[in-house]
Structures are given as C-alpha cells and as structure tokens.
Design a protein around this motif. Sequence first.
Motif, PDB file in Angstrom:
ATOM      1  N   TRP A  42      14.532  23.943  -5.218  1.00 48.17           N
ATOM      2  CA  TRP A  42      13.636  22.806  -5.393  1.00 48.17           C
ATOM      3  C   TRP A  42      13.157  22.720  -6.841  1.00 48.17           C
ATOM      4  O   TRP A  42      13.131  21.646  -7.441  1.00 48.17           O
ATOM      5  CB  TRP A  42      12.466  22.941  -4.424  1.00 48.17           C
ATOM      6  CG  TRP A  42      11.454  21.857  -4.515  1.00 48.17           C
ATOM      7  CD1 TRP A  42      11.593  20.575  -4.093  1.00 48.17           C
ATOM      8  CD2 TRP A  42      10.139  21.963  -5.061  1.00 48.17           C
ATOM      9  NE1 TRP A  42      10.434  19.874  -4.334  1.00 48.17           N
ATOM     10  CE2 TRP A  42       9.524  20.702  -4.936  1.00 48.17           C
ATOM     11  CE3 TRP A  42       9.416  22.989  -5.635  1.00 48.17           C
ATOM     12  CZ2 TRP A  42       8.230  20.467  -5.363  1.00 48.17           C
ATOM     13  CZ3 TRP A  42       8.137  22.751  -6.052  1.00 48.17           C
ATOM     14  CH2 TRP A  42       7.551  21.488  -5.917  1.00 48.17           C
ATOM     15  N   ALA A  45      15.807  21.560  -9.163  1.00 46.05           N
ATOM     16  CA  ALA A  45      16.070  20.125  -8.982  1.00 46.05           C
ATOM     17  C   ALA A  45      14.950  19.266  -9.568  1.00 46.05           C
ATOM     18  O   ALA A  45      15.024  18.048  -9.530  1.00 46.05           O
ATOM     19  CB  ALA A  45      16.248  19.805  -7.500  1.00 46.05           C
ATOM     20  N   GLY A  46      13.909  19.891 -10.115  1.00 47.52           N
ATOM     21  CA  GLY A  46      12.854  19.129 -10.757  1.00 47.52           C
ATOM     22  C   GLY A  46      11.497  19.254 -10.109  1.00 47.52           C
ATOM     23  O   GLY A  46      10.513  18.768 -10.663  1.00 47.52           O
ATOM     24  N   PRO A  50       9.212  13.211 -11.372  1.00 40.94           N
ATOM     25  CA  PRO A  50       9.868  12.000 -10.876  1.00 40.94           C
ATOM     26  C   PRO A  50      11.387  12.136 -10.987  1.00 40.94           C
ATOM     27  O   PRO A  50      11.891  12.689 -11.959  1.00 40.94           O
ATOM     28  CB  PRO A  50       9.359  10.904 -11.802  1.00 40.94           C
ATOM     29  CG  PRO A  50       8.223  11.471 -12.548  1.00 40.94           C
ATOM     30  CD  PRO A  50       8.330  12.958 -12.487  1.00 40.94           C
ATOM     31  N   LYS A  51      12.071  11.653 -10.001  1.00 35.26           N
ATOM     32  CA  LYS A  51      13.530  11.724 -10.009  1.00 35.26           C
ATOM     33  C   LYS A  51      14.116  10.608 -10.876  1.00 35.26           C
ATOM     34  O   LYS A  51      13.583   9.511 -10.921  1.00 35.26           O
ATOM     35  CB  LYS A  51      14.087  11.588  -8.578  1.00 35.26           C
ATOM     36  CG  LYS A  51      13.511  12.594  -7.604  1.00 35.26           C
ATOM     37  CD  LYS A  51      13.875  14.019  -7.972  1.00 35.26           C
ATOM     38  CE  LYS A  51      13.381  14.994  -6.949  1.00 35.26           C
ATOM     39  NZ  LYS A  51      12.432  15.938  -7.403  1.00 35.26           N
ATOM     40  N   LYS A  52      15.208  10.926 -11.552  1.00 29.68           N
ATOM     41  CA  LYS A  52      15.869   9.913 -12.390  1.00 29.68           C
ATOM     42  C   LYS A  52      16.631   8.950 -11.495  1.00 29.68           C
ATOM     43  O   LYS A  52      17.251   9.329 -10.513  1.00 29.68           O
ATOM     44  CB  LYS A  52      16.877  10.586 -13.327  1.00 29.68           C
ATOM     45  CG  LYS A  52      16.227  11.443 -14.378  1.00 29.68           C
ATOM     46  CD  LYS A  52      17.284  12.046 -15.277  1.00 29.68           C
ATOM     47  CE  LYS A  52      16.662  12.961 -16.299  1.00 29.68           C
ATOM     48  NZ  LYS A  52      17.679  13.607 -17.125  1.00 29.68           N
ATOM     49  N   ARG A  53      16.565   7.687 -11.849  1.00 27.08           N
ATOM     50  CA  ARG A  53      17.335   6.698 -11.104  1.00 27.08           C
ATOM     51  C   ARG A  53      18.514   6.254 -11.949  1.00 27.08           C
ATOM     52  O   ARG A  53      18.386   5.987 -13.121  1.00 27.08           O
ATOM     53  CB  ARG A  53      16.463   5.498 -10.757  1.00 27.08           C
ATOM     54  CG  ARG A  53      15.398   5.840  -9.758  1.00 27.08           C
ATOM     55  CD  ARG A  53      14.682   4.604  -9.321  1.00 27.08           C
ATOM     56  NE  ARG A  53      13.657   5.001  -8.371  1.00 27.08           N
ATOM     57  CZ  ARG A  53      13.520   4.433  -7.199  1.00 27.08           C
ATOM     58  NH1 ARG A  53      14.292   3.444  -6.835  1.00 27.08           N
ATOM     59  NH2 ARG A  53      12.583   4.826  -6.389  1.00 27.08           N
TER      60      ARG A  53
END
Length: 54
Positions: A42, A45-46, A50-53
């Motif tokens: 986890w 994975a960052g 915020p996750k990159k789109r």
Amino acid sequence: MGLRSLLTGGNKTATNTTGRTPRERARRERDIREADANTDKWLKAGGLAPKKRS
C-alpha cells in the motif's frame, strides 16, 4: 517474551508469558507478516497520496 521485557532486561527464562499455544503463536505471526506485507504494498503504491489519472 515481549518487547518490553526485552528492552527492560526482564525475565529471560519465561518463553510463554501470553498463554498462547505454539499453533496460535504461529497463526498470529503469519497474520502479522501478511498485514506488514499488505501495508508495504500500500505504501509503495502511494498510501494516502492522490492517485494519478491517465
């Protein structure tokens, strides 16, 4: 032997102070290793970032 006992130099002869059977200790250790591995994945994975789109 617990971590606190190790740090404070407590009783080194007591090995089963929690009352758990060897099978219960093995299961608990397995669960902890699995949780640590999932946490590591986890975080790699960052985590909460915020996750990159695409």
